[in-house]
Design a protein around this motif. Structure first.
Motif, PDB file in Angstrom:
ATOM      1  N   UNK A 106      38.499  42.156 -37.003  1.00 16.98           N
ATOM      2  CA  UNK A 106      38.082  42.457 -35.633  1.00 16.98           C
ATOM      3  C   UNK A 106      38.900  43.675 -35.159  1.00 16.98           C
ATOM      4  N   UNK A 107      38.461  44.839 -35.605  1.00 16.98           N
ATOM      5  CA  UNK A 107      39.198  46.077 -35.337  1.00 16.98           C
ATOM      6  C   UNK A 107      38.550  46.794 -34.157  1.00 16.98           C
ATOM      7  N   UNK A 108      39.301  46.942 -33.081  1.00 17.79           N
ATOM      8  CA  UNK A 108      38.820  47.689 -31.907  1.00 17.79           C
ATOM      9  C   UNK A 108      39.111  49.172 -32.103  1.00 17.79           C
ATOM     10  N   UNK A 109      38.322  49.994 -31.412  1.00 14.43           N
ATOM     11  CA  UNK A 109      38.517  51.443 -31.533  1.00 14.43           C
ATOM     12  C   UNK A 109      38.505  52.086 -30.147  1.00 14.43           C
ATOM     13  N   UNK A 110      39.548  52.910 -29.866  1.00 14.21           N
ATOM     14  CA  UNK A 110      39.621  53.688 -28.616  1.00 14.21           C
ATOM     15  C   UNK A 110      39.316  55.132 -28.965  1.00 14.21           C
ATOM     16  N   UNK A 111      38.164  55.609 -28.512  1.00 12.06           N
ATOM     17  CA  UNK A 111      37.710  56.957 -28.852  1.00 12.06           C
ATOM     18  C   UNK A 111      38.156  57.960 -27.789  1.00 12.06           C
ATOM     19  N   UNK A 112      38.189  59.226 -28.188  1.00 14.25           N
ATOM     20  CA  UNK A 112      38.380  60.299 -27.211  1.00 14.25           C
ATOM     21  C   UNK A 112      37.116  60.486 -26.395  1.00 14.25           C
ATOM     22  N   UNK A 113      37.070  61.490 -25.527  1.00 20.02           N
ATOM     23  CA  UNK A 113      35.904  61.703 -24.663  1.00 20.02           C
ATOM     24  C   UNK A 113      34.615  61.858 -25.460  1.00 20.02           C
ATOM     25  N   UNK A 114      33.543  61.328 -24.910  1.00 19.91           N
ATOM     26  CA  UNK A 114      32.249  61.389 -25.605  1.00 19.91           C
ATOM     27  C   UNK A 114      31.779  62.822 -25.791  1.00 19.91           C
ATOM     28  N   UNK A 115      32.250  63.754 -24.957  1.00 21.17           N
ATOM     29  CA  UNK A 115      31.825  65.144 -25.059  1.00 21.17           C
ATOM     30  C   UNK A 115      32.632  65.939 -26.077  1.00 21.17           C
ATOM     31  N   UNK A 116      33.660  65.303 -26.652  1.00 18.35           N
ATOM     32  CA  UNK A 116      34.542  66.010 -27.577  1.00 18.35           C
ATOM     33  C   UNK A 116      34.074  65.801 -29.013  1.00 18.35           C
ATOM     34  N   UNK A 117      33.814  66.906 -29.703  1.00 16.35           N
ATOM     35  CA  UNK A 117      33.257  66.826 -31.063  1.00 16.35           C
ATOM     36  C   UNK A 117      34.233  66.159 -32.024  1.00 16.35           C
ATOM     37  N   UNK A 118      35.507  66.511 -31.933  1.00 14.28           N
ATOM     38  CA  UNK A 118      36.515  65.928 -32.817  1.00 14.28           C
ATOM     39  C   UNK A 118      36.594  64.420 -32.614  1.00 14.28           C
ATOM     40  N   UNK A 119      36.531  63.982 -31.363  1.00 17.02           N
ATOM     41  CA  UNK A 119      36.563  62.552 -31.070  1.00 17.02           C
ATOM     42  C   UNK A 119      35.355  61.842 -31.679  1.00 17.02           C
ATOM     43  N   UNK A 128      37.349  39.681 -25.805  1.00 18.74           N
ATOM     44  CA  UNK A 128      36.822  39.595 -27.175  1.00 18.74           C
ATOM     45  C   UNK A 128      37.988  39.455 -28.139  1.00 18.74           C
ATOM     46  N   UNK A 129      37.740  38.748 -29.234  1.00 20.58           N
ATOM     47  CA  UNK A 129      38.787  38.606 -30.251  1.00 20.58           C
ATOM     48  C   UNK A 129      39.014  39.938 -30.934  1.00 20.58           C
ATOM     49  N   UNK A 130      40.279  40.287 -31.155  1.00 21.07           N
ATOM     50  CA  UNK A 130      40.608  41.487 -31.920  1.00 21.07           C
ATOM     51  C   UNK A 130      41.947  41.253 -32.608  1.00 21.07           C
ATOM     52  N   UNK A 131      42.066  41.823 -33.802  1.00 19.58           N
ATOM     53  CA  UNK A 131      43.325  41.693 -34.534  1.00 19.58           C
ATOM     54  C   UNK A 131      43.960  43.044 -34.843  1.00 19.58           C
ATOM     55  N   UNK A 134      29.941  44.096 -39.179  1.00 14.04           N
ATOM     56  CA  UNK A 134      29.135  44.587 -38.045  1.00 14.04           C
ATOM     57  C   UNK A 134      30.007  45.415 -37.088  1.00 14.04           C
ATOM     58  N   UNK A 135      29.365  46.350 -36.397  1.00 14.20           N
ATOM     59  CA  UNK A 135      30.071  47.168 -35.394  1.00 14.20           C
ATOM     60  C   UNK A 135      29.800  46.541 -34.021  1.00 14.20           C
ATOM     61  N   UNK A 136      30.757  45.771 -33.559  1.00 16.91           N
ATOM     62  CA  UNK A 136      30.637  45.107 -32.262  1.00 16.91           C
ATOM     63  C   UNK A 136      30.976  46.117 -31.169  1.00 16.91           C
ATOM     64  N   UNK A 137      29.982  46.508 -30.377  1.00 14.00           N
ATOM     65  CA  UNK A 137      30.208  47.529 -29.351  1.00 14.00           C
ATOM     66  C   UNK A 137      31.186  47.074 -28.276  1.00 14.00           C
ATOM     67  N   UNK A 138      31.429  45.769 -28.203  1.00 12.98           N
ATOM     68  CA  UNK A 138      32.425  45.292 -27.242  1.00 12.98           C
ATOM     69  C   UNK A 138      33.838  45.697 -27.657  1.00 12.98           C
ATOM     70  N   UNK A 139      33.987  46.045 -28.946  1.00 16.32           N
ATOM     71  CA  UNK A 139      35.291  46.468 -29.450  1.00 16.32           C
ATOM     72  C   UNK A 139      35.459  47.993 -29.403  1.00 16.32           C
ATOM     73  N   UNK A 140      34.502  48.682 -28.841  1.00 18.47           N
ATOM     74  CA  UNK A 140      34.546  50.153 -28.783  1.00 18.47           C
ATOM     75  C   UNK A 140      34.672  50.580 -27.317  1.00 18.47           C
ATOM     76  N   UNK A 141      35.602  51.489 -27.056  1.00 15.01           N
ATOM     77  CA  UNK A 141      35.822  51.948 -25.681  1.00 15.01           C
ATOM     78  C   UNK A 141      36.240  53.415 -25.716  1.00 15.01           C
ATOM     79  N   UNK A 142      35.900  54.143 -24.653  1.00 17.21           N
ATOM     80  CA  UNK A 142      36.262  55.566 -24.569  1.00 17.21           C
ATOM     81  C   UNK A 142      37.579  55.736 -23.816  1.00 17.21           C
ATOM     82  N   UNK A 143      38.370  56.695 -24.270  1.00 20.44           N
ATOM     83  CA  UNK A 143      39.582  57.119 -23.581  1.00 20.44           C
ATOM     84  C   UNK A 143      39.512  58.611 -23.304  1.00 20.44           C
TER      85      UNK A 143
END
Length: 825
Positions: A135-148, A193-196, A165-174
Motif C-alpha cells: 500500500x504505497x502512497x505517492x505525493x506528486x509535484x504540481x499537475x502542470x509540471x512535466x518532471x512531476x 486509507x491503509x498505507x505502509x 492496483x493503483x488506488x487513487x486514494x493513495x495518490x495526492x498532489x503537492x
C-alpha cells in the motif's frame, strides 16, 4: 586584441532552495572552469495562467543579447506552475540566443535532464520488492509540471509491473515544497486509507510528509516507510535520514554550461542529454546507511589483495568502484580514486600515515567543491570489503586504518556542516542589522548612505543599484554604485534596462560572476534592478532584495506623504487666502462709514494682517449720545469674520431698539445668541472679547464686557488713566448675566478716550518684546492736545515701527470729549 569573454545568464527562481543551490553551484564552478562570465538572474517562480509576470519576476524579460551571450534556464524550478506550452513559450522568448533547459525537456531547445522515470520506478520498486510493501502512497509535484508527471507515471508503472492496483486514494498532489508535503500527507491521513509506505516526488515533500506522520503519532520507518527524490543535502542529516533517489544536480548545471558554450562555438549539441540516477538507501526506509556494493557477483567471497605491497590487478577495478561510490562534477577531483589507492599502496608498503594524509587532502578538496563528504564512508566500506590483510600486514592494523578513516570523514563532515552553519548564522545576524538600518531610510540620499555602509558587511563589494527612469521601464538610472567595497559616483545618464547595470560595470577584463535581482515590493510595485557580486551567503541575496525593495517603498510612501502634505498646505493656504479676502471684506465693509456722535471728536483705523483676524469696532449715534463698541474674535479667517459679523449686527439691532439700554443687558442677550450660533450651528468653539460703552452727552460713560483696558488721557493732567474691563468673554458660556455688570466713568472737557485691540499692545519686536500699555500711553500723552487724527496716526506709526510684521489686526478708536457750552466752567 583578446577576444571578448562570453557571458552566460542563469535564470532561476530562488537561490536558497536545496535543488536551486546545487544547480547554481554546478553552473558557477563550470563557468569558472571555462573562464566565462556569469549573471544569475532570480526573481520568483512564474505563475499561471499565461505566466503573467509579477514585479518580482520582471527581471527575466531584461535578459537579452544586450548583456549576455547565452542562457541557461532552470525550467524544473522556474516554470514549476506553468503548463508545458507556456514553459516552452517562455524559453523560446530568448531566441536566437544559445540556450539550455535544466530539468525539463523543451522541444527544440537543448535540455539536460536526469532519468526521472528510471529513478522514480527504482525507488518505488525498492519499497515494493525489498521491503514487501503493498500500500504505497505517492505525493506528486504540481499537475502542470512535466518532471512531476514523468515521476508520477513511473510510480504507476512500477505498481502495474507487479500486478498491483493503483488506488487513487493513495495518490495526492503537492507543490515540491516542505509545507506542500505536510499538507499532502495530512490529506492522505484524512482519507483513512491503509498505507505502509510513502514515496514523494522530491525530498522537500518527503521531509514534510515525515513531519506530518510524526505529528500524527506514526513512526518512520517502523509504521510507515518514506522515500524522496533528489538527494538534497538536508536529506542526509534529518532524523531519520531520508532514503531518496540521488540525481547529479551539480552535474546538470555543469553540463548545461558546456552545452551552451558548444553552441556558441558553432557545434551541434544533442537535443536531450540524460544523466543517470541511483537509489540511496538510508534510515527512512529501514535500510540504514547503504554501502555501495562492489561489482562482484552475489555471494562471491571478497577478493583478497595479492600477497605483495601492491594492489596489483585489483587497482583498476577498485578505482572504478570508488568513482561510482562518490558522485561529483568537480574537475579538481578528477583522478582522486587513483591518488587514494596510490597512498594506500604506500601505507601497505610501510609508509605509515600516507593514506590518512591523502584522505584528508581529498576531503579538503571535496569540501571546497561542495561534495557531500559522508559519501566517502562508502569508499571506506568498499575498500574494507575488497582488501584483506596482505602477507606480513596484521589485520588489526588495517582495521585501525579503516576506523581512523571513518573518524576522519565524520569529523570533516561535522566540521563542514559547522562551518556552513556559522556562515549562515553570521549572514543572518548581519541581515537583521541591515534590515533595521534599511527600515529607517526615508529618502534616497539616506538609502545611498545605508547601502555604502551596510552592504560590505554582507560580503557585497561590487554593487549597482539602478531605478527605472520611465513608465515603460525601458531605461534605468543609476542610484548607487560600489566597486571593490568603495562607493563611486554613478553616471548621470540613463541606460537601457536590458544592460542591467550602468556602462562599464559589467566590462571588467577579469572574469566575474554577478547576481541580478529585481527591486520590488509586493507583486505590483517594481522600482528597479540590483546587480551584485556572487560569493556571499545565498540567504543574503533574497534578504537584501526584500530590504532594498521595502526601503524603496518607504521612500516612495514618504515622498507621497510629503507631496500630499504640500498639496494640502497649498490648498489650505489658498483657502485661507480666499477666506482672508472674504473676512477682510466683511471686516472693512461693515466699519462705520462716518464717525459722528454729538460731543465727540472721533477718529478710528483698523489694519488687518495678512491672516485676517476678527477685530470689531463700531460707532452708533443716538439722540442722547451714542454707543461705542470694540472687540476681538479669537482666531483668524472666515470663521472669525462671521462671528464678528454676528456681533456687529446684534449690537446694532439691540442698541437701536433700546438706545438707553444697560450695556450689561445688551452683552448678556448678545452672548446667548452668539453661544448658540457658534456651538450648536457652526459646531465651532470661537469666542470674543467685547466691551460696549454707552456715552451720554453730559460726559457719563457706562460700560460692560471684557476687553483691553480703556485709556482716558485727562486734559487736566495730560496723563493716561487705565480703566479695566472685567467682564466675561462672549460666546464661551451659555449665560453670563450673573458675571456681567455695568461700570461707569465720566469724561471731562478735552479728555481723550482711546479704545484699542490687543494687536496694539501685544505687537512684538525682533527681540520678542511686546509694545505694551506703557508705550501706548506715552504715544497718547505725547499728542494729547493734537487733533484726534494725529493721535491715531501717532499710535499706528509707533506700533508699526516697533513691529514690522504684526501677528494680529490693529484697531484704534480715538475720541475727544467736548462738553456742552453751558457745562464748561
Amino acid at each position: 586584441m583578446a577576444a571578448k569573454r562570453p557571458t552566460i545568464a542563469l535564470l532561476i527562481d530562488y537561490l536558497c532552495g536545496e535543488y536551486q543551490s546545487e544547480v547554481r553551484f554546478g553552473v558557477e564552478r563550470a563557468a569558472e572552469a571555462h573562464d566565462v562570465n556569469l549573471v544569475v538572474a532570480f526573481g520568483e517562480s512564474l505563475a499561471r495562467p499565461g505566466y503573467a509576470l509579477t514585479a518580482r519576476s520582471n527581471i527575466y524579460p531584461l535578459i537579452s543579447a544586450d548583456a549576455v551571450d547565452a542562457v541557461v534556464v532552470v525550467t524544473s524550478a522556474l516554470t514549476n506552475h506553468l503548463g508545458v506550452e507556456d514553459a516552452r513559450a517562455f524559453c523560446r522568448s530568448y531566441a536566437p540566443l544559445p540556450m539550455c533547459s535544466v530539468g525539463l525537456v523543451v522541444d527544440g531547445i537543448p535540455s539536460v535532464i536526469v532519468d526521472n522515470a528510471r529513478g522514480a520506478e527504482a525507488v518505488v520498486a525498492h519499497v515494493l520488492d525489498d521491503h514487501g510493501c503493498r500500500r504505497v502512497a505517492y505525493i506528486s509535484g504540481p499537475a502542470s509540471n512535466e518532471e512531476a508527471n514523468v515521476r508520477a507515471d513511473a510510480y504507476r508503472r512500477a505498481l502495474a509491473a507487479r500486478g498491483l492496483p493503483c488506488d487513487e486514494r493513495l495518490f495526492v498532489f503537492g507543490d515540491f515544497m516542505i509545507d506542500g508535503g505536510r499538507r499532502a500527507m495530512r490529506e492522505l491521513l484524512a482519507r483513512r486509507v491503509d498505507l505502509d509506505a510513502v514515496v514523494a516526488g522530491n525530498d522537500n515533500m518527503a521531509l514534510g510528509a515525515m513531519d506530518a506522520l510524526k505529528a500524527h503519532g506514526l513512526d518512520v520507518p517502523a509504521d510507515v516507510l518514506v522515500c524522496g527524490f533528489d538527494d538534497v543535502a538536508v536529506s542526509r542529516v534529518t532524523r531519520p535520514s531520508l532514503t531518496t533517489v540521488r540525481q547529479p544536480i551539480k552535474e546538470l548545471g555543469a553540463l548545461a554550461v558546456t552545452t551552451v558554450l558548444r553552441q556558441l562555438g558553432g557545434e551541434r549539441v544533442p537535443e536531450r542529454s540524460l544523466l543517470p540516477v541511483e537509489v540511496t538507501r538510508r534510515e527512512s526506509c529501514g535500510c540504514g546507511y547503504y554501502a555501495a556494493a562492489s561489482p562482484r557477483a552475489s555471494g562471491e567471497a571478497p577478493a583478497r589483495a595479492a600477497p605483495s605491497r601492491s594492489l596489483g590487478g585489483q587497482r583498476e577495478d577498485l578505482a572504478r568502484a570508488l568513482a561510482q561510490a562518490v558522485t561529483h562534477s568537480a574537475a579538481p577531483l578528477e583522478g582522486w580514486p587513483g591518488e587514494l589507492l596510490s597512498a594506500l599502496e604506500e601505507e601497505l608498503a610501510g609508509r605509515e600515515g600516507r593514506f590518512l594524509l591523502a584522505l584528508q587532502a581529498l576531503l579538503d578538496a571535496a569540501g571546497r567543491e561542495g561534495v557531500a563528504l559522508d559519501q566517502f564512508q562508502r569508499a571506506i566500506t568498499l575498500l574494507r570489503e575488497r582488501i584483506g590483510a596482505p602477507e606480513g600486514a596484521p589485520g588489526a592494523g588495517l582495521e585501525r586504518l579503516w576506523h581512523e578513516s571513518r573518524v576522519l570523514i565524520s569529523h570533516a563532515s561535522v566540521r563542514a556542516e559547522g562551518e556552513r552553519r556559522l556562515y549562515l548564522e553570521r549572514a543572518s545576524i548581519n541581515l537583521s542589522w541591515t534590515g533595521m538600518c534599511f527600515s529607517t531610510c526615508l529618502s534616497l540620499p539616506l538609502l545611498r548612505r545605508t547601502l555604502a555602509s551596510e552592504l560590505p558587511r554582507l560580503d557585497l563589494t561590487h554593487v549597482a543599484v539602478s531605478l527605472y527612469d520611465d513608465p515603460q521601464r525601458a531605461t534605468l538610472k543609476s542610484l548607487f554604485l560600489m566597486e571593490h567595497g568603495r562607493e563611486v559616483e554613478p553616471p548621470p545618464a540613463s541606460f537601457p534596462s536590458r544592460s542591467l547595470a550602468p556602462p562599464g560595470f559589467l566590462s571588467s577584463v577579469d572574469r566575474w560572476s554577478m547576481i541580478a535581482m529585481p527591486l520590488a515590493f509586493g507583486d505590483a510595485e517594481n522600482f528597479g534592478v540590483a546587480v551584485v557580486n556572487s560569493g556571499a551567503n545565498e540567504v543574503v541575496y533574497d534578504g537584501v532584495r526584500l530590504q532594498i525593495g521595502s526601503a524603496m517603498k518607504a521612500v516612495s510612501m514618504h515622498r507621497e506623504i510629503v507631496r500630499q502634505v504640500e498639496i494640502r498646505e497649498r490648498l489650505e493656504q489658498e483657502q485661507a487666502r480666499q477666506e482672508s479676502v472674504v473676512a477682510e471684506h466683511i471686516q472693512t465693509a461693515l466699519l462705520p462709514a462716518t464717525l459722528r456722535v454729538d460731543g465727540l471728536e472721533l477718529s478710528a483705523a483698523m489694519k488687518p494682517t495678512a491672516e485676517v483676524g476678527g477685530d470689531y469696532y463700531d460707532v452708533l449715534p443716538t439722540p442722547q449720545g451714542g454707543w461705542l463698541g470694540i472687540g476681538d474674535v479669537a482666531g483668524h479667517g472666515l470663521a472669525a469674520g462671521l462671528v464678528m459679523l454676528m456681533i456687529q449686527g446684534m449690537v446694532a439691532a439691540l442698541t437701536r431698539r433700546e438706545p438707553t439700554a444697560s450695556p450689561s443687558a445688551v452683552i448678556s442677550a448678545l452672548n446667548r445668541a452668539i453661544h448658540e450660533n457658534i456651538r450648536d450651528r457652526l459646531k465651532r468653539d470661537e469666542h470674543a472679547t467685547l466691551v460696549l460703552l454707552r456715552y451720554e452727552r453730559g460726559g457719563r460713560v457706562t460700560f460692560a464686557g471684557a476687553h483691553e483696558d480703556l485709556l482716558v488721557c485727562r486734559a487736566r493732567t495730560g496723563r493716561c488713566e487705565c480703566i479695566p474691563s472685567s467682564g466675561v468673554w462672549v460666546g464661551i458660556l451659555p449665560a453670563i448675566d450673573a458675571m456681567t455688570r455695568d461700570a461707569e466713568f465720566v469724561l471731562e472737557d478735552g479728555d481723550v478716550l482711546v479704545l484699542y485691540s490687543d494687536g496694539v499692545t501685544e505687537a512684538r519686536n525682533a527681540h520678542r518684546e511686546q509694545f505694551g500699555v506703557e508705550r501706548l500711553c506715552a504715544a497718547v500723552e505725547a499728542t494729547q492736545a493734537a487733533p484726534v487724527d494725529v493721535i491715531r496716526d501717532r499710535i499706528l506709526r509707533d506700533v508699526e515701527s516697533w513691529s514690522t510684521s504684526p501677528d494680529d489686526d490693529i484697531t484704534v478708536v480715538v475720541a475727544r470729549y467736548r462738553a456742552p457750552r453751558d457745562a464748561r466752567g
